[in-house]
Design a protein around this motif. Structure first.
Motif, PDB file in Angstrom:
ATOM      1  N   SER A  76      37.747  46.998  28.034  1.00 17.33           N
ATOM      2  CA  SER A  76      37.343  45.498  27.532  1.00 17.33           C
ATOM      3  C   SER A  76      37.301  44.635  28.723  1.00 17.33           C
ATOM      4  O   SER A  76      37.891  43.552  27.896  1.00 17.33           O
ATOM      5  CB  SER A  76      38.691  45.853  26.190  1.00 17.33           C
ATOM      6  N   THR A  77      37.406  45.045  29.460  1.00 17.92           N
ATOM      7  CA  THR A  77      36.869  43.567  30.645  1.00 17.92           C
ATOM      8  C   THR A  77      35.542  43.515  30.227  1.00 17.92           C
ATOM      9  O   THR A  77      34.344  44.021  30.504  1.00 17.92           O
ATOM     10  CB  THR A  77      36.785  44.814  32.094  1.00 17.92           C
ATOM     11  N   PRO A  78      35.197  42.311  30.767  1.00 19.03           N
ATOM     12  CA  PRO A  78      33.888  41.516  30.116  1.00 19.03           C
ATOM     13  C   PRO A  78      33.555  41.594  31.580  1.00 19.03           C
ATOM     14  O   PRO A  78      33.823  41.435  32.646  1.00 19.03           O
ATOM     15  CB  PRO A  78      34.514  39.933  30.021  1.00 19.03           C
ATOM     16  N   VAL A  79      31.922  41.591  31.388  1.00 19.24           N
ATOM     17  CA  VAL A  79      31.364  41.741  32.273  1.00 19.24           C
ATOM     18  C   VAL A  79      30.091  40.969  32.303  1.00 19.24           C
ATOM     19  O   VAL A  79      29.129  41.058  31.284  1.00 19.24           O
ATOM     20  CB  VAL A  79      30.778  43.700  32.353  1.00 19.24           C
ATOM     21  N   ILE A  80      29.478  40.423  33.005  1.00 19.15           N
ATOM     22  CA  ILE A  80      28.357  39.528  33.050  1.00 19.15           C
ATOM     23  C   ILE A  80      27.335  40.175  34.692  1.00 19.15           C
ATOM     24  O   ILE A  80      27.797  39.748  35.947  1.00 19.15           O
ATOM     25  CB  ILE A  80      28.627  37.840  33.696  1.00 19.15           C
ATOM     26  N   MET A  81      26.035  39.867  33.839  1.00 20.61           N
ATOM     27  CA  MET A  81      25.350  40.860  35.234  1.00 20.61           C
ATOM     28  C   MET A  81      24.499  40.232  36.004  1.00 20.61           C
ATOM     29  O   MET A  81      23.683  39.125  35.077  1.00 20.61           O
ATOM     30  CB  MET A  81      23.849  41.894  34.716  1.00 20.61           C
ATOM     31  N   LEU A  82      24.300  40.207  36.361  1.00 19.28           N
ATOM     32  CA  LEU A  82      23.429  39.803  38.000  1.00 19.28           C
ATOM     33  C   LEU A  82      22.121  40.126  38.263  1.00 19.28           C
ATOM     34  O   LEU A  82      22.400  41.269  39.079  1.00 19.28           O
ATOM     35  CB  LEU A  82      24.482  38.584  39.210  1.00 19.28           C
ATOM     36  N   THR A  83      21.096  39.676  38.083  1.00 25.05           N
ATOM     37  CA  THR A  83      20.160  40.547  38.518  1.00 25.05           C
ATOM     38  C   THR A  83      18.447  39.499  38.782  1.00 25.05           C
ATOM     39  O   THR A  83      18.235  38.944  38.021  1.00 25.05           O
ATOM     40  CB  THR A  83      19.665  41.804  37.475  1.00 25.05           C
ATOM     41  N   ALA A  84      17.654  40.560  39.104  1.00 23.97           N
ATOM     42  CA  ALA A  84      16.556  39.945  39.593  1.00 23.97           C
ATOM     43  C   ALA A  84      15.241  40.164  38.234  1.00 23.97           C
ATOM     44  O   ALA A  84      14.159  40.449  38.053  1.00 23.97           O
ATOM     45  CB  ALA A  84      16.070  40.281  41.426  1.00 23.97           C
ATOM     46  N   LYS A  85      15.877  41.482  37.612  1.00 21.88           N
ATOM     47  CA  LYS A  85      15.488  41.894  36.206  1.00 21.88           C
ATOM     48  C   LYS A  85      15.441  40.893  35.046  1.00 21.88           C
ATOM     49  O   LYS A  85      16.212  40.351  35.062  1.00 21.88           O
ATOM     50  CB  LYS A  85      16.460  42.813  35.633  1.00 21.88           C
ATOM     51  N   ASN A  86      14.453  40.471  34.509  1.00 22.34           N
ATOM     52  CA  ASN A  86      13.585  39.311  33.108  1.00 22.34           C
ATOM     53  C   ASN A  86      13.041  39.959  32.504  1.00 22.34           C
ATOM     54  O   ASN A  86      12.729  39.551  31.684  1.00 22.34           O
ATOM     55  CB  ASN A  86      13.664  38.306  33.895  1.00 22.34           C
ATOM     56  N   MET A  87      12.834  41.236  32.747  1.00 16.34           N
ATOM     57  CA  MET A  87      12.125  41.792  31.096  1.00 16.34           C
ATOM     58  C   MET A  87      12.881  42.596  29.863  1.00 16.34           C
ATOM     59  O   MET A  87      14.097  42.350  30.563  1.00 16.34           O
ATOM     60  CB  MET A  87      11.072  42.872  31.402  1.00 16.34           C
ATOM     61  N   GLU A  88      12.477  41.944  28.961  1.00 13.29           N
ATOM     62  CA  GLU A  88      13.270  41.956  27.793  1.00 13.29           C
ATOM     63  C   GLU A  88      13.839  43.260  27.529  1.00 13.29           C
ATOM     64  O   GLU A  88      15.071  43.293  27.201  1.00 13.29           O
ATOM     65  CB  GLU A  88      12.398  41.882  26.679  1.00 13.29           C
ATOM     66  N   SER A  89      12.750  44.453  28.089  1.00 14.28           N
ATOM     67  CA  SER A  89      13.166  45.602  28.140  1.00 14.28           C
ATOM     68  C   SER A  89      15.442  45.862  28.678  1.00 14.28           C
ATOM     69  O   SER A  89      16.254  46.626  28.633  1.00 14.28           O
ATOM     70  CB  SER A  89      12.364  46.551  28.321  1.00 14.28           C
ATOM     71  N   ASP A  90      15.329  44.996  29.813  1.00 12.35           N
ATOM     72  CA  ASP A  90      15.993  45.646  30.592  1.00 12.35           C
ATOM     73  C   ASP A  90      17.357  44.418  30.206  1.00 12.35           C
ATOM     74  O   ASP A  90      18.522  45.181  30.437  1.00 12.35           O
ATOM     75  CB  ASP A  90      15.538  44.906  32.369  1.00 12.35           C
ATOM     76  N   LYS A  91      17.202  43.857  29.852  1.00 14.08           N
ATOM     77  CA  LYS A  91      18.454  42.318  28.851  1.00 14.08           C
ATOM     78  C   LYS A  91      18.920  44.060  28.415  1.00 14.08           C
ATOM     79  O   LYS A  91      19.738  43.923  28.049  1.00 14.08           O
ATOM     80  CB  LYS A  91      17.437  41.696  28.696  1.00 14.08           C
ATOM     81  N   VAL A  92      17.533  43.693  26.967  1.00 18.50           N
ATOM     82  CA  VAL A  92      18.443  44.776  25.972  1.00 18.50           C
ATOM     83  C   VAL A  92      19.180  45.907  26.306  1.00 18.50           C
ATOM     84  O   VAL A  92      20.183  46.253  26.026  1.00 18.50           O
ATOM     85  CB  VAL A  92      17.022  45.662  24.959  1.00 18.50           C
ATOM     86  N   GLU A  93      18.652  47.198  27.582  1.00 21.51           N
ATOM     87  CA  GLU A  93      18.873  48.072  28.524  1.00 21.51           C
ATOM     88  C   GLU A  93      20.568  47.583  28.520  1.00 21.51           C
ATOM     89  O   GLU A  93      21.533  48.498  28.356  1.00 21.51           O
ATOM     90  CB  GLU A  93      18.852  48.562  28.754  1.00 21.51           C
ATOM     91  N   GLY A  94      20.613  46.401  29.205  1.00 17.28           N
ATOM     92  CA  GLY A  94      21.757  45.983  30.100  1.00 17.28           C
ATOM     93  C   GLY A  94      23.380  45.666  28.692  1.00 17.28           C
ATOM     94  O   GLY A  94      24.169  46.098  28.467  1.00 17.28           O
ATOM     95  N   LEU A  95      22.587  45.066  28.110  1.00 21.32           N
ATOM     96  CA  LEU A  95      23.319  44.346  26.108  1.00 21.32           C
ATOM     97  C   LEU A  95      23.654  45.295  25.506  1.00 21.32           C
ATOM     98  O   LEU A  95      25.625  45.423  25.088  1.00 21.32           O
ATOM     99  CB  LEU A  95      22.335  43.771  25.709  1.00 21.32           C
ATOM    100  N   VAL A  96      23.127  46.896  25.752  1.00 17.93           N
ATOM    101  CA  VAL A  96      23.379  47.984  24.235  1.00 17.93           C
ATOM    102  C   VAL A  96      24.512  48.781  25.161  1.00 17.93           C
ATOM    103  O   VAL A  96      25.680  49.430  24.862  1.00 17.93           O
ATOM    104  CB  VAL A  96      22.034  48.838  24.603  1.00 17.93           C
TER     105      VAL A  96
END
Length: 229
Positions: A76-96
């Motif tokens: 339940s710990t909140p996590v914010i991803m920091l990354t150079a990846k900015n493709m929509e598919s990468d964002k969706v993967e991280g959020l999923v």
């Protein structure tokens, strides 16, 4: 009590920048340059929030995130991803997988601080005693234990799946738009990527609905959004 933030990033200059700015805002900061060490440190210090880089040596940030979401103490710990990846598919993967937010490098420190504040504020909202348990048909959602059961059998949900089910139940009978769900669960407008909600709803349905059954818990209102009656 001060808020503890764990930074997991292999770029020393980024870590130093984040540590300086976060400590200026009175956060307690710890850090790790490696994913495995970062995960172990998270279990040791139990931070209030984790800033997690995607591209890490030995193990990727997305795999560290999976371990966090599978861990009983950290899930339940909140996590914010920091990354150079900015493709929509990468964002969706991280959020999923379970990221609470996503910011690409190079980033504005002010924007990152605002997002940290937003995520922490969402997690700090206390559940009222009147809404400890939500029920729909044979599914029970215990908001205190953060547990979902169906006919008494526990169902394992990701953090975002749990949040989706909770907000749908708290608004039974109302049609909630994809943008509304994005804003309430991810905390900011995720323009152009509302399919993130559709992906999470699909996974949620697989876990709570019986295969080949006509009984549906979540109703899709095409072109509008979702609701539970």
């Amino acid at each position: 009590m001060k808020t503890k933030i764990l930074v997991i990033d292999d770029e020393e200059n980024i870590v130093e920048l984040l540590q300086f700015n976060l400590e200026t805002y009175d956060y307690i900061v710890d850090y790790s340059y490696d994913g495995f060490d970062g995960f172990l440190k998270a279990k040791e210090i139990k931070p209030n929030l984790i800033l997690l880089d995607w591209m890490l040596p030995n193990i990727s940030g997305i795999d560290v995130l999976k371990k966090i979401r599978e861990d009983k103490e950290l899930k339940s710990t909140p996590v914010i991803m920091l990354t150079a990846k900015n493709m929509e598919s990468d964002k969706v993967e991280g959020l999923v997988v379970g990221a609470d937010d996503y910011i690409t490098k190079p980033f504005s420190v002010k924007e990152l601080l605002a997002r940290i504040s937003s995520v922490l504020r969402r997690y700090s909202i206390n559940t009222s005693r009147e809404e400890e348990v939500l029920i729909v048909k044979d599914i029970k959602v215990d908001l205190i234990k953060h547990e979902v059961t169906k006919n008494g059998e526990k169902i394992d949900l990701t953090l975002k799946e749990f949040d989706l089910l909770k907000i749908l139940l708290q608004n039974k009978g109302k049609v909630l738009s994809r943008n509304f769900l994005l804003d309430k669960i991810w905390g900011y407008e995720f323009y152009g990527e509302t399919r993130t909600v559709d992906v999470h709803i699909r996974y949620l349905r697989k876990k709570i609905e019986e295969p080949n059954s006509n009984e549906k818990y979540i109703e899709t209102i095409r072109g509008i959004g979702y609701k539970i009656d």
